[in-house]
Scaffold this motif. Sequence first.
Motif, PDB file in Angstrom:
ATOM      1  N   UNK A 156       2.187   9.500  -1.817  1.00  0.00           N
ATOM      2  CA  UNK A 156       1.225   8.916  -0.890  1.00  0.00           C
ATOM      3  C   UNK A 156      -0.154   8.945  -1.518  1.00  0.00           C
ATOM      4  N   UNK A 157      -0.746   7.760  -1.745  1.00  0.00           N
ATOM      5  CA  UNK A 157      -2.104   7.730  -2.284  1.00  0.00           C
ATOM      6  C   UNK A 157      -2.792   6.434  -1.906  1.00  0.00           C
ATOM      7  N   UNK A 158      -3.915   6.133  -2.532  1.00  0.00           N
ATOM      8  CA  UNK A 158      -4.850   5.092  -2.123  1.00  0.00           C
ATOM      9  C   UNK A 158      -4.466   3.748  -2.729  1.00  0.00           C
ATOM     10  N   UNK A 159      -4.466   2.698  -1.892  1.00  0.00           N
ATOM     11  CA  UNK A 159      -4.018   1.407  -2.422  1.00  0.00           C
ATOM     12  C   UNK A 159      -5.017   0.812  -3.406  1.00  0.00           C
ATOM     13  N   UNK A 160      -6.276   1.226  -3.355  1.00  0.00           N
ATOM     14  CA  UNK A 160      -7.230   0.719  -4.329  1.00  0.00           C
ATOM     15  C   UNK A 160      -6.942   1.227  -5.738  1.00  0.00           C
ATOM     16  N   UNK A 161      -6.132   2.274  -5.832  1.00  0.00           N
ATOM     17  CA  UNK A 161      -5.716   2.763  -7.142  1.00  0.00           C
ATOM     18  C   UNK A 161      -4.454   2.075  -7.640  1.00  0.00           C
ATOM     19  N   UNK A 162      -3.941   1.122  -6.850  1.00  0.00           N
ATOM     20  CA  UNK A 162      -2.705   0.418  -7.212  1.00  0.00           C
ATOM     21  C   UNK A 162      -2.902  -1.085  -7.010  1.00  0.00           C
ATOM     22  N   UNK A 163      -3.643  -1.693  -7.913  1.00  0.00           N
ATOM     23  CA  UNK A 163      -3.993  -3.111  -7.752  1.00  0.00           C
ATOM     24  C   UNK A 163      -2.789  -4.039  -7.659  1.00  0.00           C
TER      25      UNK A 163
ATOM     26  N   UNK B  92       3.772  -4.025   4.483  1.00  0.00           N
ATOM     27  CA  UNK B  92       2.388  -3.630   4.742  1.00  0.00           C
ATOM     28  C   UNK B  92       2.160  -3.530   6.246  1.00  0.00           C
ATOM     29  N   UNK B  93       1.523  -2.454   6.659  1.00  0.00           N
ATOM     30  CA  UNK B  93       1.087  -2.297   8.046  1.00  0.00           C
ATOM     31  C   UNK B  93      -0.411  -2.055   8.055  1.00  0.00           C
ATOM     32  N   UNK B  94      -1.127  -2.887   8.788  1.00  0.00           N
ATOM     33  CA  UNK B  94      -2.575  -2.752   8.943  1.00  0.00           C
ATOM     34  C   UNK B  94      -2.851  -2.391  10.394  1.00  0.00           C
ATOM     35  N   UNK B  95      -3.457  -1.245  10.624  1.00  0.00           N
ATOM     36  CA  UNK B  95      -3.672  -0.757  11.989  1.00  0.00           C
ATOM     37  C   UNK B  95      -5.126  -0.329  12.179  1.00  0.00           C
ATOM     38  N   UNK B  96      -5.720  -0.757  13.288  1.00  0.00           N
ATOM     39  CA  UNK B  96      -7.048  -0.279  13.667  1.00  0.00           C
ATOM     40  C   UNK B  96      -6.884   1.093  14.301  1.00  0.00           C
ATOM     41  N   UNK B  97      -7.447   2.129  13.668  1.00  0.00           N
ATOM     42  CA  UNK B  97      -7.271   3.490  14.191  1.00  0.00           C
ATOM     43  C   UNK B  97      -8.532   3.994  14.895  1.00  0.00           C
TER      44      UNK B  97
ATOM     45  N   UNK C 137       4.873   5.072  -1.586  1.00  0.00           N
ATOM     46  CA  UNK C 137       4.107   4.896  -0.351  1.00  0.00           C
ATOM     47  C   UNK C 137       2.617   5.060  -0.641  1.00  0.00           C
ATOM     48  N   UNK C 138       1.841   4.152  -0.101  1.00  0.00           N
ATOM     49  CA  UNK C 138       0.402   4.127  -0.345  1.00  0.00           C
ATOM     50  C   UNK C 138      -0.299   4.014   1.004  1.00  0.00           C
ATOM     51  N   UNK C 139      -1.375   4.761   1.161  1.00  0.00           N
ATOM     52  CA  UNK C 139      -2.124   4.673   2.417  1.00  0.00           C
ATOM     53  C   UNK C 139      -3.615   4.767   2.142  1.00  0.00           C
ATOM     54  N   UNK C 140      -4.383   3.947   2.825  1.00  0.00           N
ATOM     55  CA  UNK C 140      -5.844   3.998   2.750  1.00  0.00           C
ATOM     56  C   UNK C 140      -6.420   3.889   4.145  1.00  0.00           C
ATOM     57  N   UNK C 141      -7.515   4.571   4.365  1.00  0.00           N
ATOM     58  CA  UNK C 141      -8.288   4.427   5.591  1.00  0.00           C
ATOM     59  C   UNK C 141      -9.735   4.156   5.213  1.00  0.00           C
ATOM     60  N   UNK C 142     -10.337   3.164   5.844  1.00  0.00           N
ATOM     61  CA  UNK C 142     -11.708   2.818   5.489  1.00  0.00           C
ATOM     62  C   UNK C 142     -12.390   2.109   6.659  1.00  0.00           C
TER      63      UNK C 142
ATOM     64  N   UNK D 223     -12.324   1.348  11.992  1.00  0.00           N
ATOM     65  CA  UNK D 223     -11.674   2.017  10.876  1.00  0.00           C
ATOM     66  C   UNK D 223     -10.239   1.523  10.791  1.00  0.00           C
ATOM     67  N   UNK D 224      -9.863   1.056   9.621  1.00  0.00           N
ATOM     68  CA  UNK D 224      -8.532   0.514   9.397  1.00  0.00           C
ATOM     69  C   UNK D 224      -7.700   1.484   8.586  1.00  0.00           C
ATOM     70  N   UNK D 225      -6.400   1.498   8.889  1.00  0.00           N
ATOM     71  CA  UNK D 225      -5.443   2.215   8.065  1.00  0.00           C
ATOM     72  C   UNK D 225      -4.457   1.188   7.499  1.00  0.00           C
ATOM     73  N   UNK D 226      -4.380   1.132   6.180  1.00  0.00           N
ATOM     74  CA  UNK D 226      -3.427   0.257   5.509  1.00  0.00           C
ATOM     75  C   UNK D 226      -2.331   1.130   4.918  1.00  0.00           C
ATOM     76  N   UNK D 227      -1.094   0.890   5.341  1.00  0.00           N
ATOM     77  CA  UNK D 227       0.053   1.637   4.829  1.00  0.00           C
ATOM     78  C   UNK D 227       0.986   0.673   4.118  1.00  0.00           C
ATOM     79  N   UNK D 228       1.397   1.040   2.918  1.00  0.00           N
ATOM     80  CA  UNK D 228       2.280   0.192   2.119  1.00  0.00           C
ATOM     81  C   UNK D 228       3.510   0.993   1.710  1.00  0.00           C
ATOM     82  N   UNK D 229       4.664   0.398   1.917  1.00  0.00           N
ATOM     83  CA  UNK D 229       5.914   0.925   1.383  1.00  0.00           C
ATOM     84  C   UNK D 229       6.396  -0.058   0.328  1.00  0.00           C
ATOM     85  N   UNK D 230       6.385   0.364  -0.913  1.00  0.00           N
ATOM     86  CA  UNK D 230       6.812  -0.489  -2.027  1.00  0.00           C
ATOM     87  C   UNK D 230       8.165  -0.012  -2.527  1.00  0.00           C
TER      88      UNK D 230
END
Length: 263
Positions: free
Chosen positions: A4-11, A172-177, A203-208, A187-194
């Motif tokens: 589980x880590x940040x999607x900006x680190x996985x272009x 990809x799941x994009x959720x307003x948290x 699995x990748x997750x970012x919140x911003x 604040x958005x949470x982006x969750x990716x299962x690749x």
Amino acid sequence: MTKLDDWYDHPQYFDMVFRDETPAEVAFFKEAFDRYCDAPVQRLVEPGCGSGRLVAALAGEGYQCCGLDLSEPMLRYLRSRLRRRGLAAEVIQGDMIDMPVGDQIFDAAFCTFNTFRHLSNDDDAVKHLRRVADHVRTGGLYLLGFHIIPMDADPECTERWQASAGGTKVHVTLKVIDFDRKQRRETLRVSIKATRRSGAVHRVRSEFPLRLYTASQTKRLLAKVADVWTIREIFDFDYDIDSPRKFDDDLTDALFVLQRTGD
């Protein structure tokens, strides 16, 4: 094994999510350059270029492109993409507020899909718009796209979609948290299962946070830079050059064609 880590680190995942939009965007950009610019467009800059899908695509169309972003993993991915395709573009690590592109002057700039909303307050947004204006010639364009939030927006929005490329499938799941209209922040949470061809799962997750804009707030912001940018036309994310939109409360997916005014 999952990670589980940040999607900006996985272009590569970031890029898969948006790549289907690229042909329509590039076609629209070219039409807008022809329709609204008073001279040929050759030199382009993208603040917040991310994985560089648009920089690479436009370089492939023969434009001289410059991509600017804070994320070094994104820029490494862009450099690798350019090498693979035998293309050339300038790639700069830097903040879109300050626009550290030296003394370069461009024919047009572009920034789409909510990158602009990462600027968390009006002061930063105004500074960015003025710095871009410093580097776009008189008569040149800034194609600026972001979501405008209607007053009746659902603060508990969740979106899901899928993409695939090279044997990898992403969900990809994009959720307003968090949604704070008073502070103008969601604040958005982006969750990716690749899932890779081998069956391995990543699995990748970012919140911003992103800045909220209503139509009236957007009007007030653009009025602050009316001495350097004028609104030539407004469109939505359908990218239909023959279907401009009105600047009213029904506008949600907004693409502004801003033109650099004279000094």
